[in-house]
Structures are given as C-alpha cells and as structure tokens.
Design a protein around this motif. Structure first.
Motif, PDB file in Angstrom:
ATOM      1  N   MET A  89       0.820  -1.204   0.000  1.00 47.15           N
ATOM      2  CA  MET A  89       0.000   0.000   0.000  1.00 47.15           C
ATOM      3  C   MET A  89       0.857   1.258   0.000  1.00 47.15           C
ATOM      4  O   MET A  89       0.411   2.318  -0.459  1.00 47.15           O
ATOM      5  CB  MET A  89      -0.957   0.000   1.188  1.00 47.15           C
ATOM      6  CG  MET A  89      -2.195  -0.855   0.979  1.00 47.15           C
ATOM      7  SD  MET A  89      -3.106  -0.521  -0.567  1.00 47.15           S
ATOM      8  CE  MET A  89      -3.571   1.199  -0.353  1.00 47.15           C
ATOM      9  N   VAL A  92       1.229   1.621  -3.670  1.00 51.74           N
ATOM     10  CA  VAL A  92      -0.023   2.132  -4.242  1.00 51.74           C
ATOM     11  C   VAL A  92      -0.180   3.620  -3.926  1.00 51.74           C
ATOM     12  O   VAL A  92      -0.539   4.430  -4.796  1.00 51.74           O
ATOM     13  CB  VAL A  92      -1.234   1.338  -3.708  1.00 51.74           C
ATOM     14  CG1 VAL A  92      -2.547   2.002  -4.118  1.00 51.74           C
ATOM     15  CG2 VAL A  92      -1.195  -0.098  -4.217  1.00 51.74           C
ATOM     16  N   SER A  93       0.115   4.005  -2.683  1.00 48.15           N
ATOM     17  CA  SER A  93      -0.029   5.402  -2.275  1.00 48.15           C
ATOM     18  C   SER A  93       0.899   6.305  -3.077  1.00 48.15           C
ATOM     19  O   SER A  93       0.506   7.413  -3.484  1.00 48.15           O
ATOM     20  CB  SER A  93       0.261   5.547  -0.780  1.00 48.15           C
ATOM     21  OG  SER A  93      -0.661   4.812  -0.013  1.00 48.15           O
ATOM     22  N   TYR A 113      -7.789  -4.747  -5.105  1.00 44.27           N
ATOM     23  CA  TYR A 113      -7.545  -5.064  -3.699  1.00 44.27           C
ATOM     24  C   TYR A 113      -8.353  -4.113  -2.814  1.00 44.27           C
ATOM     25  O   TYR A 113      -8.487  -2.921  -3.111  1.00 44.27           O
ATOM     26  CB  TYR A 113      -6.049  -4.937  -3.420  1.00 44.27           C
ATOM     27  CG  TYR A 113      -5.669  -5.032  -1.972  1.00 44.27           C
ATOM     28  CD1 TYR A 113      -5.986  -6.161  -1.223  1.00 44.27           C
ATOM     29  CD2 TYR A 113      -4.977  -4.000  -1.345  1.00 44.27           C
ATOM     30  CE1 TYR A 113      -5.629  -6.258   0.114  1.00 44.27           C
ATOM     31  CE2 TYR A 113      -4.610  -4.083  -0.019  1.00 44.27           C
ATOM     32  CZ  TYR A 113      -4.943  -5.216   0.707  1.00 44.27           C
ATOM     33  OH  TYR A 113      -4.588  -5.293   2.028  1.00 44.27           O
ATOM     34  N   THR A 116      -6.938  -0.743  -1.775  1.00 48.45           N
ATOM     35  CA  THR A 116      -6.818   0.160  -2.920  1.00 48.45           C
ATOM     36  C   THR A 116      -8.170   0.774  -3.233  1.00 48.45           C
ATOM     37  O   THR A 116      -8.286   1.985  -3.478  1.00 48.45           O
ATOM     38  CB  THR A 116      -6.280  -0.592  -4.146  1.00 48.45           C
ATOM     39  OG1 THR A 116      -5.024  -1.190  -3.827  1.00 48.45           O
ATOM     40  CG2 THR A 116      -6.082   0.355  -5.322  1.00 48.45           C
ATOM     41  N   ASP A 185      -1.330  -3.354 -11.246  1.00 52.46           N
ATOM     42  CA  ASP A 185      -0.923  -4.052 -10.022  1.00 52.46           C
ATOM     43  C   ASP A 185      -0.797  -5.527 -10.388  1.00 52.46           C
ATOM     44  O   ASP A 185      -1.801  -6.198 -10.647  1.00 52.46           O
ATOM     45  CB  ASP A 185      -1.977  -3.840  -8.932  1.00 52.46           C
ATOM     46  CG  ASP A 185      -1.600  -4.506  -7.605  1.00 52.46           C
ATOM     47  OD1 ASP A 185      -0.755  -5.427  -7.614  1.00 52.46           O
ATOM     48  OD2 ASP A 185      -2.169  -4.114  -6.568  1.00 52.46           O
TER      49      ASP A 185
END
Length: 397
Positions: A89, A92-93, A113, A116, A185
């Motif tokens: 994450m 992702v961030s 996910y 997300t 992803d």
C-alpha cells in the motif's frame, strides 16, 4: 592494538578489509552514510557519483532487491529501475498521490484489492481526484470510459479475491485513447504469469510481501515506470510519505525471490488440482479458478496468461457465514490469515478482512458472499491439501 580498534569505546570500529566477498548478501541497517566532505555529497545528489546518504532515500539492500524484481518483470532499462517501499500500500499510495493532482480523473477496475478500493473511494475524493469504476472484464466499458480524458487507468490482471480476468488489451487501448498512464498491479499474477511492460503498461507495482517474498516475514512494495520522469515523481513521493523499505525486510525478500520460480510452479500445480477437487465436494456452491472451463473468463485467461492460471483459488460455501466459520475452525492445519503468497496454504474470508469496508450489497455485486473463502495455495503435498479441505468442508455442511 589493531588499526581497526576505536580510540574511544563509543566510536565504531573500521570494518575489516578483505580481498574476498561474501556469497550471501550482507544487511546494511545504517540509517545514514558518511561522505568525505560537502563537495562529495553534492556530487552524489547531482548524480556525478554513486553513493548513499539517508536510508529513507535508498540503501543497498533495497537496490539489490529492486534489481532482482526488475529482472523478473523485464523493466525497460530507460526507466531507471524499480523502487522499494515499506509495503504494497506504500507503493499504491506513491502511485496515486505522486502521479495524480486535484482535478484528475482515474478509470479503475471495480475489482481491485480492498485497501486500494478504499483509498480510491474515500481518500482520493478528498484531494479532488475523481474515480470511475468499471467492470474490468467488459471491453465496451473500457472504451466508453475512455471517451473522456483521464490521467490514469488502474487495473489488476486477475482480481482479488474473485479471480476475474481483466480485458487487458481493452484497458491498454483505453489508456491510449484517454491519454492516461496505464498502471498495473501485478501482485496476484506475478511476472511468472504476465509481464505488463511487454503489453504497454507505463507503471507496474507489486506487494512484494506476497508471492515474491513468499514466506510471510517481510512487508514490502515495489514500483517501476517506463518513463524516467514518472520514476522521479515516484521517488519524490516515496521520500515525502516516508514509505521506507526496511533493509532487513529487503534482505529477507531477496532470499525469497531466489526461489520464486520454483515455489510458484509448485503452488500453481497444487491450485489447479485443489480447485478441481473442491468442485466435487458437497456443500461447495462454486469452485473458482481461471484454469477451470466453468470459470467465466476461462477463454480470456487461456489467451492472456498462456496457461499460467495462478496460485489462488476461491470457493463459495452454500451455508453462508455459519458454514465459513465451521470450515475455518475445522481446517486446523490451514492458517486463517489475511494474506497470500506464503509457502504454506493460507485461508482468507474477504467479507471480514480485505473487503470488509464495502457494503454487503457491494460485496454481493462482486460475488463475495458470506460463505466466500479465498485460498492462497502453498507448496505442500497435494494429497495433504485434498484431505484437509475434504475434512473441513464436510464439517461445514
């Protein structure tokens, strides 16, 4: 007295010199690195020399692990290589916060996910970033969404936890049509199943915590970009949000990556056999695996993944939450743990873990009932797994 001995017990000794090198990678836990002088530090930051200054920016263990994953994913050399983050994450961030700005629009799969999805539905709107969610298996939905300009297309090849297979060619075409960055992803599918850069992706990310590290003992993320300018933005975001990758976790994951191919192949073979076995058990409403002919995306999976259907299986118990609880309690040798990719088979119940933030209606729209179980298949003997699942399903009927 040795010339390496410190003059004061509070001073560190100088490392011993050696003409030989270790076979196993060392761990470099140092937070800071000393430079010869200010000019030398300038040369590092300006790219005229190579070195380290502060571990939040980079350290040897992160760079060594990133290089190993780069090789697996076939990262374009011009992009500058991947970056390690403190978690999936975190990666992702950095992608969402580092590459988007207020007023931007994102087109995203509605089967990402859970965390997300939460970030896209609850956090991005606070920053003035709009997200349109679509069915990733619907080519027409991608094309329709792309008629309006977008900053980013965000997709997973195989969705978590429902194992739907996205129309990635339609997603790539949507990115081109809307002028968007194409972000993939690849955690579930891994480079063993599909290499996004070879199919037009601009940015690829992983939760390394999962299959790449493979032992449930390291929490890490990885991101790479095709364009060096995009990489610079990701690097800046990494430093700003402090998503620092631990040297020790990187060291553990590097060791895991060495056996990734062997682990993946064994777990994938187990997953196929286990899915077929589950389909024969009374009380199992549906066995979900892209390699099975009854999977709704089986034909697309075969064409896209070239027979690499993955290590994840899901199934629905007819008895709902009560059956799920009974199954989990009876499966004493199968850890009930909200993760995936371990050498040992793990069980997850998405309604109470990864997708608990969604409404019941939202989960049902994705096919996630209270009797839904996700299985991260490990490398055990397949007969052991068949026996344990048979016993646990029988207890849930």
């Amino acid at each position: 007295m040795s010339d390496r001995a410190p003059s004061d017990p509070a001073r560190r000794p100088t490392p011993p010199a050696s003409v030989s090198r270790p076979v196993a990678s060392p761990i470099w836990p140092s937070v800071v690195w000393r430079a010869e002088d200010a000019d030398a530090l300038d040369a590092q930051y300006e790219g005229r020399t190579r070195g380290y200054a502060y571990a939040r920016e980079s350290h040897p263990n992160a760079e060594m692990l990133a290089a190993a994953i780069d090789a697996l994913e076939g990262v374009p050399e011009a992009g500058g290589g991947g970056l390690m983050f403190g978690s999936g994450m975190g990666a992702v961030s950095a992608v969402l916060l580092g590459l988007l700005k207020s007023g931007d629009r994102v087109i995203a799969s509605n089967q990402l996910y859970g965390r997300t999805l939460r970030m896209m539905t609850q956090d991005l709107p606070r920053f003035g970033i709009g997200v349109e969610f679509i069915d990733p298996t619907d080519a027409a939905a991608w094309a329709t969404a792309a008629r309006t300009p977008a900053a980013m297309i965000f997709a997973e090849v195989v969705s978590n936890p429902t194992l739907r297979v996205a129309d990635m060619e339609a997603a790539r075409a949507a990115a081109q049509a809307s002028g968007a960055l194409f972000v993939v992803d690849n955690t579930f599918t891994t480079p063993r199943g599909w290499r996004p850069f070879e199919h037009g992706a601009d940015v690829v990310l992983h939760s390394v915590t999962k299959l790449l590290a493979g032992h449930s003992d390291a929490t890490l993320g990885w991101v790479a970009a095709r364009d060096p300018g995009v990489r610079e933005k990701l690097f800046a975001a990494q430093g700003s949000i402090g998503a620092t990758a631990s040297p020790f976790d990187c060291w553990l994951a590097e060791r895991g990556v060495l056996s990734f191919g062997l682990r993946y192949d064994r777990a994938e073979a187990n997953a196929s056999a286990l899915a077929d076995h589950l389909a024969t058990l009374p009380g199992v409403e549906a066995a979900i695996y892209p390699g099975r002919p009854d999977h709704p995306d089986h034909n697309r999976a075969g064409a896209l993944l070239q027979g690499r259907f993955g290590t994840m299986v899901a199934f629905r118990l007819a008895g709902g939450r009560a059956a799920a609880n009974a199954f989990i309690r009876a499966a004493e040798q199968l850890p009930f743990a909200p993760s995936l990719g371990d050498v040992q088979t793990l069980l997850s119940h998405p309604p109470s873990s990864s997708h608990r933030a969604l409404t019941e209606e939202g989960r049902l729209a994705l096919g996630i009932t209270q009797g839904f179980i996700r299985v991260s298949v490990g490398i055990e003997e397949i007969e052991t797994l068949k026996r344990e699942f048979s016993t646990a399903v029988a207890a849930a009927v």
